[in-house]
Design a protein around this motif. Structure first.
Motif, short mmCIF file in Angstrom:
data_model
loop_
_atom_site.label_atom_id
_atom_site.label_comp_id
_atom_site.label_asym_id
_atom_site.label_seq_id
_atom_site.Cartn_x
_atom_site.Cartn_y
_atom_site.Cartn_z
N ARG A 50 35.04 17.68 34.37
CA ARG A 50 34.45 18.06 33.07
C ARG A 50 35.21 17.39 31.91
O ARG A 50 34.60 16.85 30.99
CB ARG A 50 34.51 19.59 32.93
CG ARG A 50 33.95 20.11 31.63
CD ARG A 50 33.89 21.64 31.66
NE ARG A 50 33.72 22.21 30.34
CZ ARG A 50 32.55 22.37 29.72
NH1 ARG A 50 31.45 21.98 30.32
NH2 ARG A 50 32.47 22.91 28.52
N ALA A 51 36.54 17.41 31.99
CA ALA A 51 37.33 16.85 30.89
C ALA A 51 37.25 15.33 30.87
O ALA A 51 36.96 14.73 29.83
CB ALA A 51 38.79 17.30 31.02
N LEU A 52 37.46 14.71 32.02
CA LEU A 52 37.54 13.24 32.05
C LEU A 52 36.17 12.57 31.96
O LEU A 52 35.95 11.68 31.14
CB LEU A 52 38.19 12.79 33.35
CG LEU A 52 39.67 12.44 33.37
CD1 LEU A 52 40.03 11.86 34.72
CD2 LEU A 52 40.03 11.48 32.25
N ALA A 53 35.26 13.03 32.80
CA ALA A 53 33.98 12.32 32.90
C ALA A 53 33.02 12.69 31.77
O ALA A 53 32.17 11.89 31.41
CB ALA A 53 33.33 12.61 34.26
N CYS A 106 42.63 21.00 33.08
CA CYS A 106 42.84 20.84 34.52
C CYS A 106 44.29 21.14 34.84
O CYS A 106 45.19 20.39 34.43
CB CYS A 106 42.47 19.43 34.95
SG CYS A 106 42.91 19.13 36.67
N VAL A 107 44.51 22.22 35.58
CA VAL A 107 45.88 22.58 35.96
C VAL A 107 46.09 22.25 37.43
O VAL A 107 45.51 22.89 38.30
CB VAL A 107 46.16 24.07 35.69
CG1 VAL A 107 47.56 24.44 36.18
CG2 VAL A 107 46.02 24.38 34.21
N ASP A 108 46.88 21.24 37.69
CA ASP A 108 47.26 20.94 39.07
C ASP A 108 48.73 21.31 39.24
O ASP A 108 49.32 21.95 38.36
CB ASP A 108 47.00 19.46 39.39
CG ASP A 108 47.87 18.54 38.55
OD1 ASP A 108 48.64 19.04 37.70
OD2 ASP A 108 47.80 17.32 38.74
N ARG A 148 53.84 23.28 37.24
CA ARG A 148 55.31 23.20 37.34
C ARG A 148 55.95 22.85 35.98
O ARG A 148 56.88 23.52 35.53
CB ARG A 148 55.69 22.12 38.36
CG ARG A 148 57.19 21.89 38.49
CD ARG A 148 57.51 20.76 39.47
NE ARG A 148 57.27 19.41 38.97
CZ ARG A 148 56.29 18.62 39.35
NH1 ARG A 148 55.42 19.01 40.26
NH2 ARG A 148 56.16 17.40 38.83
N ILE A 149 55.41 21.85 35.33
CA ILE A 149 56.09 21.30 34.15
C ILE A 149 55.95 22.23 32.93
O ILE A 149 56.92 22.43 32.19
CB ILE A 149 55.58 19.87 33.89
CG1 ILE A 149 56.07 18.97 35.03
CG2 ILE A 149 56.03 19.36 32.54
CD1 ILE A 149 55.48 17.58 35.07
N CYS A 150 54.77 22.80 32.73
CA CYS A 150 54.62 23.72 31.57
C CYS A 150 55.52 24.93 31.73
O CYS A 150 56.02 25.48 30.74
CB CYS A 150 53.16 24.14 31.41
SG CYS A 150 52.11 22.79 30.84
N LYS A 173 43.57 15.88 27.39
CA LYS A 173 44.60 14.89 27.73
C LYS A 173 45.77 15.46 28.51
O LYS A 173 46.52 14.70 29.15
CB LYS A 173 45.13 14.24 26.45
CG LYS A 173 44.14 13.28 25.83
CD LYS A 173 43.95 12.09 26.75
CE LYS A 173 42.92 11.10 26.22
NZ LYS A 173 42.57 10.10 27.21
N ILE A 174 45.95 16.78 28.46
CA ILE A 174 47.20 17.30 29.02
C ILE A 174 47.36 16.95 30.50
O ILE A 174 48.45 16.58 30.94
CB ILE A 174 47.37 18.82 28.78
CG1 ILE A 174 48.80 19.21 29.21
CG2 ILE A 174 46.33 19.67 29.49
CD1 ILE A 174 49.28 20.52 28.68
N ASN A 175 46.27 17.00 31.26
CA ASN A 175 46.42 16.70 32.68
C ASN A 175 46.85 15.25 32.90
O ASN A 175 47.81 14.98 33.63
CB ASN A 175 45.12 16.99 33.44
CG ASN A 175 45.29 16.71 34.93
OD1 ASN A 175 45.10 15.58 35.37
ND2 ASN A 175 45.71 17.71 35.68
N SER A 176 46.16 14.31 32.26
CA SER A 176 46.50 12.89 32.46
C SER A 176 47.96 12.63 32.07
O SER A 176 48.72 12.00 32.81
CB SER A 176 45.60 12.01 31.61
OG SER A 176 44.25 12.27 31.91
N TYR A 177 48.36 13.13 30.91
CA TYR A 177 49.72 12.86 30.42
C TYR A 177 50.77 13.52 31.32
O TYR A 177 51.79 12.92 31.64
CB TYR A 177 49.89 13.39 28.99
CG TYR A 177 49.10 12.66 27.93
CD1 TYR A 177 48.38 11.51 28.23
CD2 TYR A 177 49.08 13.13 26.62
CE1 TYR A 177 47.64 10.86 27.25
CE2 TYR A 177 48.36 12.46 25.63
CZ TYR A 177 47.63 11.34 25.95
OH TYR A 177 46.91 10.68 24.99
#
Ligand code: SF4
Length: 214
Positions: free
Chosen positions: A132-135, A142-144, A149-151, A180-184
């Motif tokens: 949804r975010a990218l395309a 998107c939380v993977d 872990r990082i947040c 952008k948060i997921n990509s970054y």
């Protein structure tokens, strides 16, 4: 990390993202702008290194450019192409089921709503939010494993599961950063803030990070 620091952190993460190899799903989006290919690459990238996903999608997209093309490959042929990815048996099954579900329920097109994306075979919250975010450039976080872990390491959120993180970030993260948060953070997690031995000594956001559990 204090709430007010997020803009400065995202700026530094953007600079880092632009200086390293682009994650494969971002690359597919940039090259093709095709929701179907973004969806397939995202499904294949689960539990798989980016270099492997890149090789596999390169091969696969020579044979498959629309969902219906999956019908021209039998399961053995498809599995032979994607076997290097993690959980390839399940992915083969899901990709073989995909054309029928897209045809029967969505007129052959990849849907953009989370609830609809979740009805596709092999699509969980992470994949649905990323597609949804990218395309579609529609609001989604998107939380993977990297984002979760990082947040938490930053001390920006305090959560136990990726779903809790998604809910916490929806409440706290300004919407301008959602896409952008997921990509970054994925690029940052692959290169610097790794699961074991994060590179805190050279980290560009060291001064903002509480280093929880590090
Ligand atoms: S300071 Fe360390 S734990 Fe914090 S974001 Fe940077 S690499 Fe990760």
């Amino acid at each position: 990390m204090h709430k007010k620091d997020i803009d400065a952190v995202m700026k530094r993460l953007e600079e880092h993202f632009n200086s390293v190899k682009t994650p494969i799903v971002d690359l597919i989006q940039a090259k093709t702008k095709d929701p179907f290919r973004v969806l397939v690459a995202t499904i294949l990238s689960a539990r798989t290194k980016d270099e492997t996903t890149a090789k596999v999608v390169d091969e696969l997209f020579k044979r498959v450019t629309t969902a219906d093309d999956f019908d021209t490959l039998n399961a053995e042929e498809l599995d032979k192409i994607i076997y290097q990815t993690g959980f390839h048996n399940a992915k083969t099954k899901h990709l073989k089921e995909l054309p029928k579900v897209l045809r029967d329920e969505f007129g052959g097109k990849v849907p953009s709503e989370i609830d609809n994306l979740l009805r596709l075979p092999g699509v969980g919250r992470k994949t649905a939010n990323l597609v949804r975010a990218l395309a579609f450039s529609l609001p989604a976080i998107c939380v993977d494993v990297h984002v979760h872990r990082i947040c938490n390491r930053w001390g920006y959120i305090q959560t136990k599961t990726p779903l809790e993180s998604e809910i916490a970030l929806r409440a706290k993260l300004p919407e301008k950063h959602w896409l952008k948060i997921n990509s970054y953070v994925v690029a940052f997690g692959q290169n610097l803030c790794k699961p074991r031995k994060p590179a805190c000594d050279i980290c560009p956001i060291y001064k903002y990070c509480k280093r929880v559990g590090v």
